[in-house]
Design a protein around this motif. Sequence first.
Motif, PDB file in Angstrom:
ATOM      1  N   ILE A  66       1.910  52.045  -3.422  1.00  0.00           N
ATOM      2  CA  ILE A  66       0.940  50.717  -1.578  1.00  0.00           C
ATOM      3  C   ILE A  66       0.571  49.622  -2.377  1.00  0.00           C
ATOM      4  CG2 ILE A  66       0.380  52.933  -0.826  1.00  0.00           C
ATOM      5  CD1 ILE A  66      -2.327  52.092  -1.443  1.00  0.00           C
ATOM      6  N   SER A  67       1.086  48.050  -1.245  1.00  0.00           N
ATOM      7  CA  SER A  67      -0.071  47.314  -1.111  1.00  0.00           C
ATOM      8  C   SER A  67       0.636  46.734  -0.529  1.00  0.00           C
ATOM      9  CB  SER A  67       1.252  46.128  -2.409  1.00  0.00           C
ATOM     10  OG  SER A  67       2.679  45.828  -1.691  1.00  0.00           O
ATOM     11  N   PRO A  68      -1.022  46.078   0.176  1.00  0.00           N
ATOM     12  CA  PRO A  68      -2.005  45.292  -0.931  1.00  0.00           C
ATOM     13  C   PRO A  68      -3.041  46.996  -1.416  1.00  0.00           C
ATOM     14  CG  PRO A  68      -2.193  44.558   0.409  1.00  0.00           C
ATOM     15  CD  PRO A  68      -0.823  45.180   1.253  1.00  0.00           C
ATOM     16  N   ALA A  69      -3.665  46.839  -2.346  1.00  0.00           N
ATOM     17  CA  ALA A  69      -5.236  47.287  -2.364  1.00  0.00           C
ATOM     18  C   ALA A  69      -6.153  47.234  -1.736  1.00  0.00           C
ATOM     19  CB  ALA A  69      -5.980  47.273  -3.631  1.00  0.00           C
ATOM     20  N   LEU A  70      -7.263  47.786  -1.030  1.00  0.00           N
ATOM     21  CA  LEU A  70      -7.890  47.219  -0.610  1.00  0.00           C
ATOM     22  C   LEU A  70      -9.517  46.946  -0.842  1.00  0.00           C
ATOM     23  CD1 LEU A  70      -8.926  49.402   3.550  1.00  0.00           C
ATOM     24  CD2 LEU A  70      -7.476  46.892   2.933  1.00  0.00           C
ATOM     25  N   SER A  71      -9.875  47.255  -1.888  1.00  0.00           N
ATOM     26  CA  SER A  71     -10.745  47.170  -2.485  1.00  0.00           C
ATOM     27  C   SER A  71     -10.611  46.855  -3.778  1.00  0.00           C
ATOM     28  CB  SER A  71     -12.394  48.082  -1.567  1.00  0.00           C
ATOM     29  OG  SER A  71     -11.507  49.662  -2.033  1.00  0.00           O
ATOM     30  N   ASP A  72     -10.281  47.938  -4.244  1.00  0.00           N
ATOM     31  CA  ASP A  72     -10.025  48.115  -6.127  1.00  0.00           C
ATOM     32  C   ASP A  72      -8.539  47.920  -6.056  1.00  0.00           C
ATOM     33  OD1 ASP A  72      -9.658  49.509  -7.953  1.00  0.00           O
ATOM     34  OD2 ASP A  72     -12.039  50.154  -8.267  1.00  0.00           O
ATOM     35  N   TYR A  73      -8.064  47.191  -7.591  1.00  0.00           N
ATOM     36  CA  TYR A  73      -6.521  47.015  -7.469  1.00  0.00           C
ATOM     37  C   TYR A  73      -6.137  48.448  -7.480  1.00  0.00           C
ATOM     38  CZ  TYR A  73      -2.372  44.368  -9.510  1.00  0.00           C
ATOM     39  OH  TYR A  73      -1.589  43.818  -9.157  1.00  0.00           O
ATOM     40  N   ARG A  74      -6.518  49.466  -8.304  1.00  0.00           N
ATOM     41  CA  ARG A  74      -5.543  50.744  -8.849  1.00  0.00           C
ATOM     42  C   ARG A  74      -5.732  51.824  -7.890  1.00  0.00           C
ATOM     43  NH1 ARG A  74      -9.835  54.103 -11.109  1.00  0.00           N
ATOM     44  NH2 ARG A  74     -11.886  52.403 -10.290  1.00  0.00           N
ATOM     45  N   GLU A  75      -5.904  51.070  -6.394  1.00  0.00           N
ATOM     46  CA  GLU A  75      -5.769  52.072  -5.220  1.00  0.00           C
ATOM     47  C   GLU A  75      -3.699  52.273  -5.204  1.00  0.00           C
ATOM     48  OE1 GLU A  75      -7.508  50.405  -1.532  1.00  0.00           O
ATOM     49  OE2 GLU A  75      -9.247  50.515  -2.541  1.00  0.00           O
ATOM     50  N   ARG A  76      -2.770  50.935  -5.635  1.00  0.00           N
ATOM     51  CA  ARG A  76      -1.776  50.947  -5.745  1.00  0.00           C
ATOM     52  C   ARG A  76      -1.089  52.021  -6.051  1.00  0.00           C
ATOM     53  NH1 ARG A  76      -0.920  44.603  -5.401  1.00  0.00           N
ATOM     54  NH2 ARG A  76      -1.945  43.587  -4.759  1.00  0.00           N
ATOM     55  N   PHE A  77      -2.223  52.878  -7.058  1.00  0.00           N
ATOM     56  CA  PHE A  77      -1.558  53.643  -7.861  1.00  0.00           C
ATOM     57  C   PHE A  77      -2.321  55.133  -7.547  1.00  0.00           C
ATOM     58  CE2 PHE A  77      -1.766  49.540  -9.584  1.00  0.00           C
ATOM     59  CZ  PHE A  77       0.267  49.253 -10.655  1.00  0.00           C
ATOM     60  N   GLN A  78      -1.184  55.904  -7.212  1.00  0.00           N
ATOM     61  CA  GLN A  78      -2.311  56.967  -6.678  1.00  0.00           C
ATOM     62  C   GLN A  78      -1.699  58.590  -7.013  1.00  0.00           C
ATOM     63  OE1 GLN A  78      -4.167  56.800  -2.510  1.00  0.00           O
ATOM     64  NE2 GLN A  78      -4.893  54.854  -2.868  1.00  0.00           N
TER      65      GLN A  78
END
Length: 435
Positions: A66-78
């Motif tokens: 996903i993009s963009p992340a809300l609070s942590d860049y690592r949210e993009r990769f789940q």
Amino acid sequence: MEYLEGLNRYGCVPGLESIRELCARLHDPQEKLRFVHIAGTNGKGSVLAYVSTILQTAGYKVGRYISPALSDYRERFQINGKMIPKNQFSLYLEQVKAAAEQMAAEGLPHPTQFEVDTAFAFLYFLDKKCDIVVLETGMGGLTDATNLIGTTICAVLTPVGMDHMAALGGSLEEIARQKAGIIKENCTVVTCGQKEEAMRVIRQEAEQRGCPLRIAEISGITNVKYGLTKQRFTYGRHKNLEITLAGQHQTANAALAVEVSEALLAAGFSIPDEALRRGLLETKWPGRFSVMGKNPLFVLDGAHNEDGAAALAQSVKFYFSHKKIIYIMGILADKEYDKIIRITAPYAEQVITVTPPRNPRALGGYELAQAVKEYHPSVTVADSLQESVEMACLLAGGDKNTVVIVFGSLSFLGEMINIIEHRDAIRRDSHGKSE
């Protein structure tokens, strides 16, 4: 993170040559994965959240990009809703960084940040043996780095509207053609009721590639019970489905996810009705008409273009018709902010403007306030996000009938969520209990 932020200097470069070369040097991890690929102007993230949660509930190991992340860049990769751990983030980024720098050393263009992220995602999801990856395009579709993939099971087109015109084209038809570029032979195309010009393009692209087309029709959504914490509706053979995402448009996003699930079922995936039902109910997606806090109630929404603003205005009118409304707005300079203001301004009693922090594309809070004044007399500039929340609370004055709507760009919502949560925690501590 310093390395990734440094990649911003390479900008956004549409085209697949660089991502193709980068992935080839990583042994083309994307070729060994299966994808649900999602493009569109609004609703991509919500549909991704519904589809990936349904698949996870059905027992699959699901990658989310996903993009963009809300609070942590690592949210993009789940994977199964959990973001990549820090040590593994470094491990995979080192591999992609080495390949990217080798390209630059050989005189090739250095991959952009989004291309590095995309290759990273493919590498991570393959190494962790994901059964399926739900993949969100960054911008457009045809020349988006994610469109390198060739093993798409479902190509999903959420509502197409006017956004990113400088890159995607000045007409709805041109933009739809870019978005529909994700359609590959042998996949199923799933879309919703689109504007006529967009639907015509989607049908053409599907027919040219011999792909079956499924459409989530709004008319198929019946018996809707709206609410801020839970909504119920019937769609086709699925009776009394429940979702916890608020906003009138969320039933349409959920219906689109149901059609994707039916397409995956036809493609051989095992998705029992109970998994579909539970997956919809358990879907969380912060920053999309998210309700938090009390006295005043805060609602955070990522409305950042004309269609998003229209959906937000409709929901504000529907849910809060007898409430006092305060806006906190922060917008990026490359958006059609004049249209966003014109659509949303009539529902607010007071508007507070902010500058989205740490974003080179941000529109200054003062400039935004000047634009708001064309449509609304009561506008104030806040020097920081923290100050905007304090201002809104002072203006609300403890009135339970006041609602603060925070919107304009997803880029600052994560920080706003943290500020509001921190405020609520302090209030709970001072009262000795939750209000």
